[in-house]
Structures are given as structure tokens and as C-alpha cells.
Design a protein around this motif. Sequence first.
Motif, short mmCIF file in Angstrom:
data_model
loop_
_atom_site.label_atom_id
_atom_site.label_comp_id
_atom_site.label_asym_id
_atom_site.label_seq_id
_atom_site.Cartn_x
_atom_site.Cartn_y
_atom_site.Cartn_z
N ASN A 122 0.83 -1.21 0.00
CA ASN A 122 0.00 0.00 0.00
C ASN A 122 0.87 1.26 0.00
OD1 ASN A 122 1.02 -0.02 2.57
ND2 ASN A 122 -0.96 0.01 3.63
N ARG A 124 2.82 4.11 -2.05
CA ARG A 124 3.12 4.82 -3.30
C ARG A 124 4.61 5.09 -3.42
NH1 ARG A 124 0.48 10.12 -3.75
NH2 ARG A 124 -0.09 9.96 -1.55
N ALA A 127 6.27 2.04 -4.69
CA ALA A 127 5.88 1.86 -6.09
C ALA A 127 6.65 2.81 -7.00
CB ALA A 127 4.38 2.07 -6.24
N PHE A 140 -0.41 -3.30 -6.22
CA PHE A 140 -0.91 -2.81 -4.94
C PHE A 140 -1.89 -3.84 -4.35
CE2 PHE A 140 -0.15 1.38 -7.10
CZ PHE A 140 0.83 1.84 -6.24
N ALA A 155 -4.93 -2.35 1.44
CA ALA A 155 -4.79 -1.23 0.51
C ALA A 155 -6.18 -0.67 0.19
CB ALA A 155 -4.11 -1.68 -0.78
N TRP A 163 -2.76 6.93 -8.05
CA TRP A 163 -1.72 6.42 -8.94
C TRP A 163 -2.10 6.66 -10.41
CZ3 TRP A 163 3.12 4.93 -7.96
CH2 TRP A 163 3.82 4.27 -8.98
N CYS A 171 -0.57 -0.23 -13.04
CA CYS A 171 -0.74 -0.78 -11.70
C CYS A 171 -1.65 -1.99 -11.74
CB CYS A 171 -1.29 0.27 -10.74
SG CYS A 171 -2.91 0.93 -11.13
#
Length: 225
Positions: A122, A124, A127, A140, A155, A163, A171
Motif C-alpha cells: 500500500n 506509493r 511503487a 498494490f 490497501a 496512482w 498498476c
Amino acid sequence: MSDTDYIRPRTRLYLITPPRIEDVDGFAALLETALNAGDVACLQLRLKTAEGEIDLDATRTVGKAVTEMAQAYGVAVLVNDSPELAMELNADGVHLGWDDMPVKKARDLVGKEMIIGATAKNSRHVAMQAGEDGADYVAFGAFYPTDTKTGTVEASLDLLEIWQESMEIPCVAIGGITVDKAEALVTAGADFVAVSSGVWNHPAGAPAAVAEFNKILDSLDQTKA
């Protein structure tokens, strides 16, 4: 083209194998019927030991049985956790978990052409770092409770929304996804929905599940609106 003109491509289904497969030939036959039932973008080979570690022998056995067949259907085959095994199996890529090999190291190992996906749970920040390091997509989740993976964190849907609005790298939404939960994830911004038990344990069978997922994804396809 302005940002307001952009239409996100249709969300696609990302299949993950069951964590344990006793009948490899039977699974290969089932997988082929599932691939005949509707569009599947990816197949992740994710075979685990009782301790939750990658089962290299089982992954190798299943990979040898299904990789070429799945690729013949246009499905990208990814190996969980092991870039080395992905190369051995002539797979299309590798998916790296939270505690696995760093993306940069994996990219150096597999080269520029292989797909690399990375778990971000979860976060960002994680990521974004994965994207900067060379990942082709980030995953995610878990968005819903799941029995197929331990150590998950929750998440929220707004993670996908933010995102999608701010980043270009695709994603994947993962974790407890079933047919009745797919629409919310697609609407929020998932480029792919990753499903394991929601397909293999579907009461009407895996082919029916793949068909139902694709019916929903087709109905939400913004490019045909």
C-alpha cells in the motif's frame, strides 16, 4: 492531446497459479480451457512451500508444463520471486515480492526485454521507487482478505485513483479479488486485476470465472464508450 482526452485502455485479467498444484497435467488442461474462455494478459507462476517460500522445484515443473502453451495464447508468463528461473523457463518476466531481489539488480540480471513487476503493498513511495529502478508495473494490495498469501497489508481504492492520475507505469490490483469485487477496482484505476482463488475456486469452474471477469471488464471498457 490534452489530459482530458486520454482514455485508459481496457483493464485486463492477470492470473496467478494456485500456491500448490498436485496434478500438473490436470492443471495444464484446466488452464488451457480457462485461456480459451476469455482474454488473459498474464500468468504468474507462484508456487509456494508450506513455509511460504518459493517452491523452485514445483515452479519449474509447472513452468515446463504450461509456459509455451500459455505464450501461444498470447499470455505473458511471469515467475514469482526468481529471475534466474524465469530465464531458465524462457518466461516473459519475473514478479518481485516485497522482500525479494531489488528491481535494479533483477534488471541487470534479466536484461532490458524481460518484464519486471514489483509488489508495493500500500506504499506509493515504494511503487514510485520501483518504477524509477526499472519495473514495468507495480502491484498494490491486498484490497480484500485473501487466503493465498500471508503477510498482506490492507490497501484502499484511493491508492489506485491517485496512482492513475499521477503516474504512467501500469498498476495491478491484487488480494482477494472475486468477480463481484472487480468493478470497484477497475473504476478506481486498476490496469490489471490479479486473481488466483477467485478463478481456480470459482463455483462454476475456472473457465466460467475467466468469462465472467471478461464480461465485466468489457462492460467497463472506456475505449468503446
